[in-house]
Structure formats: structure tokens, C-alpha cells
Design an enzyme around this catalytic site. Structure first.
Site, PDB file in Angstrom:
ATOM      1  N   ASN A 268      16.990  40.114  50.787  1.00  0.00           N
ATOM      2  CA  ASN A 268      17.190  38.884  50.900  1.00  0.00           C
ATOM      3  C   ASN A 268      18.553  38.236  50.900  1.00  0.00           C
ATOM      4  O   ASN A 268      19.297  38.895  50.076  1.00  0.00           O
ATOM      5  CB  ASN A 268      16.602  38.026  49.724  1.00  0.00           C
ATOM      6  CG  ASN A 268      16.768  36.504  49.621  1.00  0.00           C
ATOM      7  OD1 ASN A 268      17.287  35.921  50.609  1.00  0.00           O
ATOM      8  ND2 ASN A 268      16.496  35.962  48.507  1.00  0.00           N
ATOM      9  N   GLY A 269      19.389  37.681  51.883  1.00  0.00           N
ATOM     10  CA  GLY A 269      20.687  37.480  51.960  1.00  0.00           C
ATOM     11  C   GLY A 269      21.232  37.902  53.250  1.00  0.00           C
ATOM     12  O   GLY A 269      20.501  37.893  54.223  1.00  0.00           O
TER      13      GLY A 269
ATOM     14  N   ARG B 150       8.587  29.274  49.303  1.00  0.00           N
ATOM     15  CA  ARG B 150      10.163  29.384  49.453  1.00  0.00           C
ATOM     16  C   ARG B 150      10.242  29.211  51.058  1.00  0.00           C
ATOM     17  O   ARG B 150      11.456  28.736  51.278  1.00  0.00           O
ATOM     18  CB  ARG B 150      10.600  30.744  49.066  1.00  0.00           C
ATOM     19  CG  ARG B 150      10.643  31.025  47.614  1.00  0.00           C
ATOM     20  CD  ARG B 150      10.845  32.171  47.366  1.00  0.00           C
ATOM     21  NE  ARG B 150      12.199  32.803  47.653  1.00  0.00           N
ATOM     22  CZ  ARG B 150      13.134  32.713  46.585  1.00  0.00           C
ATOM     23  NH1 ARG B 150      13.067  32.456  45.444  1.00  0.00           N
ATOM     24  NH2 ARG B 150      14.314  33.307  47.076  1.00  0.00           N
TER      25      ARG B 150
ATOM     26  N   GLU C 148      17.462   9.212  50.813  1.00  0.00           N
ATOM     27  CA  GLU C 148      16.397  10.444  50.323  1.00  0.00           C
ATOM     28  C   GLU C 148      15.048   9.784  50.994  1.00  0.00           C
ATOM     29  O   GLU C 148      14.340  10.769  51.276  1.00  0.00           O
ATOM     30  CB  GLU C 148      16.307  10.255  48.682  1.00  0.00           C
ATOM     31  CG  GLU C 148      15.353  10.961  48.140  1.00  0.00           C
ATOM     32  CD  GLU C 148      15.378  12.473  48.351  1.00  0.00           C
ATOM     33  OE1 GLU C 148      16.430  13.017  48.867  1.00  0.00           O
ATOM     34  OE2 GLU C 148      14.477  13.499  48.128  1.00  0.00           O
TER      35      GLU C 148
ATOM     36  N   LYS D 291      12.653  26.671  50.517  1.00  0.00           N
ATOM     37  CA  LYS D 291      12.988  25.991  49.036  1.00  0.00           C
ATOM     38  C   LYS D 291      14.138  26.285  48.448  1.00  0.00           C
ATOM     39  O   LYS D 291      14.875  25.645  47.677  1.00  0.00           O
ATOM     40  CB  LYS D 291      11.636  26.450  48.156  1.00  0.00           C
ATOM     41  CG  LYS D 291      11.653  25.491  47.014  1.00  0.00           C
ATOM     42  CD  LYS D 291      11.224  24.200  47.135  1.00  0.00           C
ATOM     43  CE  LYS D 291      11.348  23.460  45.854  1.00  0.00           C
ATOM     44  NZ  LYS D 291      11.589  22.002  45.920  1.00  0.00           N
TER      45      LYS D 291
ATOM     46  N   LYS E 259      12.984  12.690  53.162  1.00  0.00           N
ATOM     47  CA  LYS E 259      11.603  13.247  53.109  1.00  0.00           C
ATOM     48  C   LYS E 259      10.699  12.822  53.952  1.00  0.00           C
ATOM     49  O   LYS E 259      10.155  13.643  54.390  1.00  0.00           O
ATOM     50  CB  LYS E 259      11.237  12.262  51.770  1.00  0.00           C
ATOM     51  CG  LYS E 259      10.658  12.775  50.329  1.00  0.00           C
ATOM     52  CD  LYS E 259      11.203  13.747  49.752  1.00  0.00           C
ATOM     53  CE  LYS E 259      11.996  14.641  49.969  1.00  0.00           C
ATOM     54  NZ  LYS E 259      13.058  15.198  48.976  1.00  0.00           N
TER      55      LYS E 259
ATOM     56  N   HIS F  13      27.183  -2.432  62.022  1.00  0.00           N
ATOM     57  CA  HIS F  13      27.905  -1.634  62.827  1.00  0.00           C
ATOM     58  C   HIS F  13      27.486  -0.500  63.648  1.00  0.00           C
ATOM     59  O   HIS F  13      28.176   0.508  63.901  1.00  0.00           O
ATOM     60  CB  HIS F  13      29.013  -1.049  61.829  1.00  0.00           C
ATOM     61  CG  HIS F  13      29.559  -2.229  60.762  1.00  0.00           C
ATOM     62  ND1 HIS F  13      30.588  -2.843  61.077  1.00  0.00           N
ATOM     63  CD2 HIS F  13      29.268  -2.425  59.617  1.00  0.00           C
ATOM     64  CE1 HIS F  13      30.902  -3.555  60.317  1.00  0.00           C
ATOM     65  NE2 HIS F  13      30.200  -3.767  59.169  1.00  0.00           N
TER      66      HIS F  13
ATOM     67  N   TRP G 114      12.667  34.533  56.222  1.00  0.00           N
ATOM     68  CA  TRP G 114      13.338  33.513  56.784  1.00  0.00           C
ATOM     69  C   TRP G 114      14.264  33.904  57.653  1.00  0.00           C
ATOM     70  O   TRP G 114      15.254  34.190  57.300  1.00  0.00           O
ATOM     71  CB  TRP G 114      13.448  32.417  55.510  1.00  0.00           C
ATOM     72  CG  TRP G 114      13.873  31.362  55.866  1.00  0.00           C
ATOM     73  CD1 TRP G 114      13.048  30.102  56.163  1.00  0.00           C
ATOM     74  CD2 TRP G 114      15.169  30.555  56.157  1.00  0.00           C
ATOM     75  NE1 TRP G 114      13.700  28.993  56.557  1.00  0.00           N
ATOM     76  CE2 TRP G 114      14.963  29.096  56.531  1.00  0.00           C
ATOM     77  CE3 TRP G 114      16.578  31.305  56.289  1.00  0.00           C
ATOM     78  CZ2 TRP G 114      15.905  28.426  57.243  1.00  0.00           C
ATOM     79  CZ3 TRP G 114      17.369  30.458  56.647  1.00  0.00           C
ATOM     80  CH2 TRP G 114      17.301  28.876  57.131  1.00  0.00           C
TER      81      TRP G 114
ATOM     82  N   GLU H 280      11.789  15.643  56.931  1.00  0.00           N
ATOM     83  CA  GLU H 280      11.322  16.978  56.387  1.00  0.00           C
ATOM     84  C   GLU H 280       9.804  17.433  56.733  1.00  0.00           C
ATOM     85  O   GLU H 280       9.469  18.349  56.940  1.00  0.00           O
ATOM     86  CB  GLU H 280      11.687  17.255  54.798  1.00  0.00           C
ATOM     87  CG  GLU H 280      12.985  17.407  54.514  1.00  0.00           C
ATOM     88  CD  GLU H 280      13.073  17.541  52.843  1.00  0.00           C
ATOM     89  OE1 GLU H 280      12.775  16.783  52.231  1.00  0.00           O
ATOM     90  OE2 GLU H 280      13.181  18.729  52.518  1.00  0.00           O
TER      91      GLU H 280
ATOM     92  N   CYS I 156      13.968  33.952  52.254  1.00  0.00           N
ATOM     93  CA  CYS I 156      13.369  35.310  52.143  1.00  0.00           C
ATOM     94  C   CYS I 156      12.707  35.407  50.687  1.00  0.00           C
ATOM     95  O   CYS I 156      13.436  35.240  49.582  1.00  0.00           O
ATOM     96  CB  CYS I 156      14.026  36.357  52.303  1.00  0.00           C
ATOM     97  SG  CYS I 156      14.764  36.304  53.957  1.00  0.00           S
TER      98      CYS I 156
HETATM   99  C1  F6R Z   1      14.973  18.297  50.293  1.00  0.00           C
HETATM  100  C2  F6R Z   1      15.304  19.601  49.520  1.00  0.00           C
HETATM  101  C3  F6R Z   1      16.672  20.187  49.767  1.00  0.00           C
HETATM  102  C4  F6R Z   1      17.162  20.717  48.653  1.00  0.00           C
HETATM  103  C5  F6R Z   1      18.567  21.473  49.061  1.00  0.00           C
HETATM  104  C6  F6R Z   1      19.302  21.775  47.905  1.00  0.00           C
HETATM  105  O1  F6R Z   1      13.602  17.717  49.993  1.00  0.00           O
HETATM  106  O2  F6R Z   1      14.527  20.063  48.688  1.00  0.00           O
HETATM  107  O3  F6R Z   1      17.465  19.024  50.543  1.00  0.00           O
HETATM  108  O4  F6R Z   1      17.634  19.609  47.799  1.00  0.00           O
HETATM  109  O5  F6R Z   1      18.252  22.507  49.735  1.00  0.00           O
HETATM  110  O6  F6R Z   1      18.284  22.606  47.075  1.00  0.00           O
HETATM  111  P1  F6R Z   1      19.038  22.959  45.280  1.00  0.00           P
HETATM  112  O7  F6R Z   1      18.641  21.476  44.929  1.00  0.00           O
HETATM  113  O8  F6R Z   1      17.676  23.861  45.168  1.00  0.00           O
HETATM  114  O9  F6R Z   1      20.299  23.266  45.352  1.00  0.00           O
END
Ligand code: F6R
Length: 614
Positions: free
Chosen positions: A101-102, A27, A487, A609, A491, A510, A75, A494, A2
Site C-alpha cells: 500500500n503506497g 477503504r 459539504e 476511505k 456528499k 457572480h 486501489w 460522492e 489499498c
Molecule cells: C468525504 C470524505 C473525504 C475525506 C478526505 C479526508 O466524505 O470522506 O473527503 O474527508 O479524504 O480524509 P481524512 O479526514 O481521513 O483526512
């Protein structure tokens, strides 16, 4: 997650609030809304499922005249994304409006009590419970809205950043926070409220960060008054931000994500500036040197993070164990905080977070601090909650990361972890000075090497066309490149919504090997390092089952080039720095596949985000 925006001043509030919501779009959200008090004192709420542009369309024919307002992007947590669940929410009499937000964890009990008292609910949200509770307390006790808010917040369990307005009172917004971010912008006779500084920065760089359980009463023509929920007066320092507006724009790139991938040579130079000095053969990380004894005495390091930051932590484990010879454990913050971990006072906790607001990481830090551990934060967002709640730390200094999928923050986290490892190793004298200098000089060359990889963007785009319609992907790597495989897979899933899994290459036999056939693309990081021969054997196993191999190889490679179906070259470097290079083509591959699939690359569905709820 949010987003909150608020404005009170002499200008029309609506355009400022809408622009602010657009700035917070990164976000992640699914509905948007706005509350305005018009010059006659009417409190109007307009809200809708969908994008901020849908809200603008909805407001086209509405009364938007106001110099005070609050706005929100939601959100969904409690209740599906729809018009009724969107914020702001009215109280029963429609005298009050609230954005939040929360999560209010005890909302169900409170809702039940309020319903028994005759309150009606129009949404499934926890937020509506809070505004009803405030109004109930206000009516029952004949108190002003601020006192009612204080009493209500004393009853709720959970996390909140909120803003409240009252019908007939066009001169006041009340805000409060606990475990969710909130920033107050201080302009000339005008005030701004936001979840982060991005909606504020074009008007003022002066901000106040509220602390947990603090309330700010923001009145027209008066300096904001800050009190706690328990009504203790507080003074908070006004901070000058260094953020610039151009950092919040795309600068000619079609997406923030591509811009941020291409920024990496520059952001890594920024990250090393003032820390790595190759002319003087020196490395300075004040966050470590100021607490030298703690690091010298540490028996164990525990790295806590989520998502991409957790992947950076895994690479940090390899780096610190190899270079500093200190045992390292890496944990998901969300698991660590609930599994009754053993924490010793001489443990060092490294908490990694781009946003500095991740709720699970914040809670895990609190737990570790209670047990007496020393907590070091690696964060990007200046002034965010984690840097303010840790004993020491290092910023990554990459500027705002607006693409939801983390790219430049990840490589900078690796860079900070590397600098930490080198700094600790020097202080502990566990590595010859000549080797430290060798590594330092090589680290300094990494930005140039990334520039070289970025030159392959066009050929990676062509390669992406071949795999756009794959349904699954496997990513494999060993050693330092195993977390890179994780990673790379994250990526891709996502932003393209293609199912992808990362594995240590040797683990394939395995189980995952059962998935290999001629339709399965397998991305293998097969650079010329200590694990090279082993990875070649893993590639042979895939080819023997007709898998399609896309290999990330060293420029000098000949063997993998002769077996793999497609290759992407990266320059040679030290094994421990390879992730800084091998990550780049994987970021580009995911990006181009997602663009080919016409995905919303910067705002992928369901993602946020800054994950401010657990
Ligand atoms: C993936 C991504 C998320 C963040 C995760 C932690 O691309 O961005 O997996 O890495 O939500 O977020 P932070 O780093 O802000 O604690």
C-alpha cells in the site's frame, strides 16, 4: 485505498484473510488477491479484478490449504484495475510474493535498471518493481530476504506498507512501513497484520503500531522482532484497543452510512463526554490546557485538512475567529505543503483528519513541525499516524466510520472545534464567562436537536424521490452555513454521482446564476440567523429565474416557507452551532437520492476511505 491483511498461526489462513479483506472493503478498492504457502512450501498467488467475492469465487477450485498468507485489496494508482496489476506480485523466480500500500515514486528508474539486468515485468505497477528489486539484491549479495528488503527499501523513494513471503519458508512474514499505515495483531501463538485494526479485532485487541522505516519479522511461535531499515533493533509497546466487533457491523441498517448518520446524537454525546460538564459549568480539553501558554500566545492558527475535514476546518475558522478573536487560515493540506508557506514558530497548526492517515495532511504536518510550529491533531482513528505525529490533540471518539462518505466524523470534528474555541476563549478571557456558559449549555442540547431532525427521515426520503433524476444541484449558504453548502454538495456528488456545486449564496450572482432554470434544484440553507434576510433575497433571485428551491429552514419560519418549493425544518440554535444541525438533512437527502439511484452508497466508485497516497 489499498488494504493489507496477513496471518501466521495454527488456524487455516484463507478464511481469516478473506474475512479481513471484507472488513477492509470500506477503504475502497478495485481488485483483490491472496498469497498462501501450502504445507509443502509452495507459494501460490490468486488474484482478480473486482470484489473480494470475485476472489472467493476464483479461489473455489484452488489449493487454499495454508496456515500462513497475505492478502490485499488494491486501489489503482499505477496501472488500470486488472488481474495483472492486482496484488500480490511475484518476483522473477516466483520465490517471493509482495503486497503493498503506497507509491514507489522512483519506480520508473529502478524498473529500467532491472530490465537491463534481464528482469521481466508482468504488470504496470510500481509494486512489482519493489519485489523484483528485493530479489535482485538477495541474489546478488547472497543475503536473506530480510537483509535484501532492508537494502531495497534504502533505495526506494516513496510510501509503503508491505508484507513479503518466501517460497519454502512457511514460518515467516516480513512487513515494513513508511508513511502508510500498518498494524500488527498479537494473538496466542498467532499473529495478524493489517492496514488498520478492523480485520484484527475479532481475534485480539493487542496490537503494535510500526513506526516509519521499521520492519517486523513475524515468525511462527516467536515474538515479532522489529528492526529499522538501517538494522537498529527496536522495541514497540503492545497497545490494548478498545474497539468492539459490533462497531464494525451494520446493526440492522441497510448501509453503514445510514447507521452512521443515525448514530450522531450518540457520537456527539461521546465526543463531549468528560469534556463538557453542564452541571459544573465547565469545559475541559486537556490537549489545550496542557499547552495553555502556546494557545494564549498564538498569533495565528492555520487549519490543515482535505475534503470533508477541510469543510469542518472552514467552520472552525468562523468559530475560532468569532469566539477567540485569533486570526485563522484554512488550507488544503495538498496545497499548503507545496506552496512555500510562511510559518512562524508561534503559529498553531490544527490538522483535521478522520482517518489520521491522509498522506497530504501528514506531510503538511511534518513541514509545519520543521518550521517550529505547534501542531494539534483532531482525529478519529485511535493510534493512527497523525495523532502519533502531533504535539497534542483531541480524538473525536465516534468509533469506526465505515461509510466512505464522512458523516458522523464531520459533526464530531465540528464539536471538537467548538469545544476548543470555548476552552481557548475562557483561558484568554476574550468572552464573558456568562456567554461561554450559555454556549456550553446550548452545545449540550445539540444531540437532542439532531434526534428531532432524524425523525424527518421519512419525509426527506419522499423528497429525494422528486430529485433522483436531476443532473445537477446547487447548494447555497451564508456565514456558518456556507461550508455546510460545500459539504452538502460534496456528499451528494460522492455517493450519487450527480454533479453538485456549493457556493456562498451571495456569490451566485457572480456567475452560477447563469445555470438557474426550471430544471435546476437549488438547496438553500435559510435558517433564521444573522444572514436570514440576505438569504431570502438570494432565494428570490432563484425563484425569479424559475429555479426549484429546497430550503433548510427554522421551525418558526414563515417567509421562506412561503417562497421555497420544498422545506426541511431544523430546530433553532445559536448561529455558530447551526452547521451541526443543518448538515443532517443534507446527509439524509444525499443518502436517499443515492439509494434511489442504486448506487453503492458505502463504497462509491473510485473513492477511498483512507487516502494514504498524495
Ligand atoms: C468525504 C470524505 C473525504 C475525506 C478526505 C479526508 O466524505 O470522506 O473527503 O474527508 O479524504 O480524509 P481524512 O479526514 O481521513 O483526512
Amino acid at each position: 485505498m489499498c488494504g493489507i491483511v496477513g496471518y501466521i498461526g495454527n488456524q487455516e489462513a484463507y478464511p481469516i484473510l478473506i474475512k479481513g479483506l471484507h472488513r477492509l472493503e470500506y477503504r475502497g478498492y478495485d481488485s483483490a488477491g491472496i498469497a498462501l504457502i501450502n504445507p509443502s512450501g509452495d507459494l501460490n498467488i490468486y488474484k482478480t479484478k473486482g470484489r473480494v467475492s470475485d476472489l472467493e469465487e476464483f479461489c473455489d477450485s484452488k489449493d487454499i490449504s495454508a496456515t500462513i498468507g497475505i492478502a490485499h485489496t488494491r486501489w489503482a494508482t499505477h496501472g488500470e484495475p486488472n488481474n495483472a496489476n492486482a496484488h500480490p506480485h511475484y518476483s522473477e523466480t516466483e520465490n517471493l510474493a509482495l503486497i503493498h500500500n503506497g507509491i514507489i515514486e522512483n519506480y520508473a528508474v529502478l524498473k529500467e535498471q532491472l530490465m537491463q539486468k534481464g528482469y521481466h515485468f508482468l504488470s504496470n505497477t510500481d509494486t512489482e518493481v519493489l519485489i523484483q528489486l528485493i530479489e535482485y539484491i538477495q541474489t546478488l549479495n547472497h543475503v536473506d530476504v530480510c537483509t535484501a528488503l532492508q537494502l531495497a527499501l534504502g533505495q526506494v523513494i516513496g510510501a509503503y506498507a508491505i508484507a513479503v513471503m518466501e517460497k519454502g519458508n512457511p514460518d515467516q512474514i516480513i512487513v515494513a512501513r513508511k508513511s502508510s499505515p500498518l498494524v500488527l495483531g498479537i494473538g496466542e501463538n498467532e499473529f495478524f497484520i493489517a492496514s488498520d485494526a478492523s480485520p484484527i479485532i475479532e481475534y485480539t485487541n493487542k496490537v503494535i503500531y510500526l513506526e516509519d522505516e521499521e520492519i517486523a519479522i513475524v515468525k511462527r511461535h516467536e515474538q515479532p522482532r522489529i528492526v529499522t531499515i538501517g538494522n537498529v533493533e527496536k522495541t514497540r509497546e503492545i497497545i490494548q484497543l478498545e474497539l468492539s466487533l459490533s462497531q464494525l457491523e451494520k446493526g440492522g441498517f441497510p448501509h453503514f452510512m445510514l447507521k452512521e448518520i443515525f448514530e450522531q446524537p450518540h457520537t456527539l454525546r461521546d465526543c463531549m463526554r468528560g469534556r463538557v460538564d453542564v452541571t459544573c459549568n465547565n469545559i475541559v480539553l486537556s490537549g489545550i490546557l496542557d499547552h495553555r501558554e502556546r494557545f494564549l500566545q498564538a498569533k495565528r492558527i492555520i487549519i490543515l485538512a482535505c475534503g470533508t475535514s477541510w469543510h469542518a476546518g472552514l467552520i472552525g475558522e468562523y468559530l475560532i475567529e468569532e469566539i477567540c478573536r485569533i486570526p485563522v487560515e484554512v488550507e488544503y493540506s495538498s496545497e499548503f505543503r507545496y506552496r512555500h508557506p510562511v510559518i512562524y514558530p508561534d503559529d498553531i497548526i490544527i490538522a483535521i483528519s478522520q482517518s489520521g492517515e491522509t498522506a497530504d495532511t501528514l506531510a503538511a504536518i511534518e513541514l509545519a513541525k520543521k518550521e517550529g510550529a505547534f501542531v494539534y491533531g483532531i482525529c478519529n482513528v485511535v493510534g493512527s499516524s497523525i495523532p502519533r505525529n502531533t504535539h497534542s490533540g483531541s480524538y473525536t471518539h465516534v468509533g469506526p466510520e465505515l461509510g466512505v462518505a464522512s458523516t458522523k466524523a464531520f459533526t464530531a470534528q465540528l464539536c471538537v472545534l467548538t469545544m476548543m474555541a470555548l476552552c481557548i476563549a475562557r483561558e484568554k478571557k476574550v468572552l464573558p464567562q456568562s456567554r461561554i456558559l450559555e454556549l456550553l449549555h446550548e452545545l449540550n442540547l445539540i444531540p437532542d436537536k439532531i434526534e428531532q431532525i432524524l425523525n424527518a427521515n421519512d419525509s426527506i426520503q419522499k423528497l429525494s424521490n422528486i430529485f433522483t433524476y436531476a443532473h445537477n444541484f446547487i447548494y447555497l449558504g451564508r456565514g456558518y452555513n456556507y461550508p455546510v453548502a460545500l459539504e452538502g454538495a460534496l456528499k451528494l456528488k460522492e455517493i450519487s454521482y450527480i454533479h453538485a456545486e456549493g457556493y456562498p449564496a451571495a456569490e451566485m450572482k457572480h456567475g452560477p446564476i447563469a445555470l438557474i432554470d426550471n430544471e435546476m434544484p437549488v438547496v438553500v440553507i435559510a435558517t433564521d440567523n444573522d444572514m436570514y434576510e440576505k438569504v431570502i433575497s438570494n432565494i428570490q433571485e432563484i425563484k425569479a429565474r424559475n429555479g426549484r428551491v429546497i430550503a433548510i429552514v427554522s421551525e418558526t419560519d414563515t417567509v421562506v416557507k412561503s417562497i421555497a418549493d420544498y422545506v426541511i425544518e431544523v430546530p433553532a440554535t445559536e448561529d455558530c452551532f447551526e452547521p451541526l444541525l443543518t448538515t443532517i438533512p443534507l446527509q439524509l437527502l444525499s443518502y436517499h437520492i443515492a439509494v434511489n439511484k442504486r448506487r453503492d452508497v458505502d463504497m462509491p466508485r473510485n473513492l477511498a476511505k483512507s487516502v494514504t497516497v498524495e
